[in-house]
Write a protein that holds these residues in place. Structure first.
Motif, PDB file in Angstrom:
ATOM      1  N   VAL A  80       3.910 -15.687  14.512  1.00 14.27           N
ATOM      2  CA  VAL A  80       5.215 -14.673  14.887  1.00 14.27           C
ATOM      3  C   VAL A  80       6.180 -15.383  15.196  1.00 14.27           C
ATOM      4  O   VAL A  80       6.156 -16.623  16.005  1.00 14.27           O
ATOM      5  N   ILE A  81       7.473 -15.267  14.504  1.00 13.71           N
ATOM      6  CA  ILE A  81       8.740 -16.027  15.224  1.00 13.71           C
ATOM      7  C   ILE A  81       9.654 -14.900  16.006  1.00 13.71           C
ATOM      8  O   ILE A  81       9.968 -13.853  15.615  1.00 13.71           O
ATOM      9  N   ILE A  82       9.672 -15.500  17.140  1.00 10.77           N
ATOM     10  CA  ILE A  82      10.644 -14.500  18.273  1.00 10.77           C
ATOM     11  C   ILE A  82      12.091 -14.754  17.732  1.00 10.77           C
ATOM     12  O   ILE A  82      12.707 -15.676  17.681  1.00 10.77           O
ATOM     13  N   CYS A  83      12.587 -13.597  17.705  1.00 12.68           N
ATOM     14  CA  CYS A  83      14.244 -13.662  17.382  1.00 12.68           C
ATOM     15  C   CYS A  83      14.884 -12.817  18.493  1.00 12.68           C
ATOM     16  O   CYS A  83      14.797 -11.513  18.745  1.00 12.68           O
ATOM     17  N   SER A  84      15.512 -13.599  19.374  1.00 10.73           N
ATOM     18  CA  SER A  84      15.797 -13.046  20.717  1.00 10.73           C
ATOM     19  C   SER A  84      16.960 -13.809  21.260  1.00 10.73           C
ATOM     20  O   SER A  84      17.303 -14.862  21.081  1.00 10.73           O
ATOM     21  N   SER A  85      17.767 -13.155  22.004  1.00 11.70           N
ATOM     22  CA  SER A  85      18.828 -13.728  22.735  1.00 11.70           C
ATOM     23  C   SER A  85      18.275 -14.341  24.148  1.00 11.70           C
ATOM     24  O   SER A  85      17.234 -13.952  24.642  1.00 11.70           O
ATOM     25  N   LEU A  86      18.630 -15.704  24.449  1.00 13.64           N
ATOM     26  CA  LEU A  86      18.069 -16.458  25.626  1.00 13.64           C
ATOM     27  C   LEU A  86      19.037 -16.303  26.595  1.00 13.64           C
ATOM     28  O   LEU A  86      19.282 -16.992  27.403  1.00 13.64           O
ATOM     29  N   ALA A  87      19.298 -14.986  27.154  1.00  9.75           N
ATOM     30  CA  ALA A  87      20.174 -14.805  28.177  1.00  9.75           C
ATOM     31  C   ALA A  87      19.409 -15.247  29.632  1.00  9.75           C
ATOM     32  O   ALA A  87      17.979 -15.072  29.270  1.00  9.75           O
ATOM     33  N   GLU A  88      19.807 -15.633  30.497  1.00 11.06           N
ATOM     34  CA  GLU A  88      19.085 -16.121  31.794  1.00 11.06           C
ATOM     35  C   GLU A  88      18.195 -14.900  32.290  1.00 11.06           C
ATOM     36  O   GLU A  88      17.030 -15.181  32.607  1.00 11.06           O
ATOM     37  N   ASN A  89      18.613 -13.754  32.111  1.00  5.95           N
ATOM     38  CA  ASN A  89      17.697 -12.697  32.834  1.00  5.95           C
ATOM     39  C   ASN A  89      16.725 -12.301  31.617  1.00  5.95           C
ATOM     40  O   ASN A  89      15.794 -11.366  32.082  1.00  5.95           O
ATOM     41  N   GLY A  90      16.842 -12.808  30.638  1.00  7.04           N
ATOM     42  CA  GLY A  90      15.697 -12.630  29.733  1.00  7.04           C
ATOM     43  C   GLY A  90      14.813 -13.675  29.402  1.00  7.04           C
ATOM     44  O   GLY A  90      13.901 -13.832  28.893  1.00  7.04           O
ATOM     45  N   ALA A  91      14.727 -15.005  30.209  1.00  8.12           N
ATOM     46  CA  ALA A  91      14.184 -16.154  29.879  1.00  8.12           C
ATOM     47  C   ALA A  91      12.650 -15.767  30.260  1.00  8.12           C
ATOM     48  O   ALA A  91      11.915 -16.574  29.539  1.00  8.12           O
TER      49      ALA A  91
END
Length: 365
Positions: A80-91
């Motif tokens: 599985v490859i995660i495709c995500s924004s790495l915003a601080e609140n999503g870390a």
């Protein structure tokens, strides 16, 4: 893997599904067999066909990507490859997803998404090809995940961009010795397996794990709670000392320096090296230069070749060097390249590395 690599894309953004599908479809060796706007739709489609690789967002309606990932890894382990924004609140959410067993992260920006994905199309293809070859049997579950960032759209500079090559300035053999480790994909589990088996008497350790900003401190804190040794994110000027492991902070390079008979770390900014920051090559070159034969270098699981030339420089400077073997690697990229260069004195399975570190520690005393 025989035939085409079959991919399923699960993302609530129609734009992501469209652009990533187009990028992958241009590769004759990859086939996008399905897309879905959330995992519930995906589960329906999986009854007809199962992919070789998933590309999954985290925040989606009805079922989040983490829950889906855990379901996949429990019922039918698949890269599985995660495709995500790495915003601080999503870390934390992203860290949790990687802890569930994902292979790597594609970082997508919140703005200019279409142009980013188009520019990174070749790297997306490479990420899928690497994920398809991942050795999931080397992933202990539950574990800390494979927290690495896929280095999209990054120039490939050498360690020269941060630290100049040159004659070693290390002292002759001394009692001040250390261990340097470099790793990437699969490295978070590998490091946990190694560091949790070390007593507090182990030599000081310096580590580069390819990992994004905001994650290294969280990762180090978790390991510190599991290990007898102290594990922490490195700060500029920290001393390398027995019973302590320093992990290079995400988004910064870490280099070894000498102050008298002691070793310190220098944490600096700078360009990406081998498309990474921190870079294993930067750390290993500094260890070759300032520690020489007073060091043990270990290169472990990871995609690409970062660290291979640095390990070769350590070997040439008189350090003892080890590469993790293919059977125990999640991705046998970095160790393979080091072995091809003749940089490794020994190739061994992950389970043997802690004892090798302690044997080196005993020989240093």
């Amino acid at each position: 893997m025989a035939g085409k690599i079959k991919v399923m894309i699960i993302d609530d953004s129609a734009l992501v599904r469209q652009v990533v599908s187009q990028a992958l479809s241009r590769d004759p060796g990859i086939e996008v067999i399905a897309t879905a706007s959330d995992p519930v739709f995906a589960i329906d489609k999986l009854r007809q066909a199962w992919p070789d690789v998933f590309i999954v967002d985290i925040e989606m309606p009805r079922m989040d990507g983490i829950s889906f990932l855990r379901k996949v890894m429990t019922e039918r382990p698949t890269p599985v490859i995660i495709c995500s924004s790495l915003a601080e609140n999503g870390a934390q959410a992203t860290f949790d997803a990687m802890a569930a067993g994902a292979v790597t992260i594609i970082t997508k920006p919140k703005a200019a998404l279409k142009s980013f994905l188009e520019d990174a199309s070749n790297d997306i293809v490479q990420a899928v090809r690497t994920a398809a070859r991942a050795n999931l049997r080397a992933l202990p579950r539950p574990g800390t995940g494979n927290l690495t960032v896929n280095p999209f759209h990054r120039p490939k500079l050498s360690a020269d961009a941060v630290i100049a090559p040159g004659a070693p300035t290390a002292m002759a053999k001394t009692t001040e010795q250390l261990i340097a480790i470099g790793t990437s994909t699969g490295g978070t589990q590998a490091l946990e397996a190694v560091l949790t088996r070390l007593p507090a008497t182990c030599l000081g350790i310096v580590i580069v794990q390819h990992m994004p900003e905001k994650f290294t401190a969280m990762f180090a804190e978790r390991l510190n709670g599991l290990c007898d040794i102290e594990v922490r994110e490195a700060r500029d000027g920290d001393r390398v000392m027995p019973g302590r492991a320093l992990i290079a902070p995400g988004g910064r390079h870490m280099m070894l320096k000498r102050s008298g008979a002691q070793y310190l770390v220098e944490v600096v900014d700078g360009p990406l090296v081998n498309r990474h920051k921190p870079s294993v090559d930067v750390l290993f070159r500094s260890v070759a230069k300032f520690a020489g034969s007073n060091a043990l270098g270990i290169i472990m699981t990871g995609m690409g070749d970062d660290g291979a030339r640095g390990l070769q420089e350590m070997h040439a400077a008189g350090a003892r060097t080890i590469a993790q073997d293919e059977a125990s690697c999640v991705v046998f990229g970095m160790p393979r390249e080091a072995i091809k260069l003749g940089a490794a004195d020994e190739v061994m399975g992950l389970e043997r590395i802690p004892e090798a570190m302690m044997a080196y520690t005993r020989s240093a005393s």
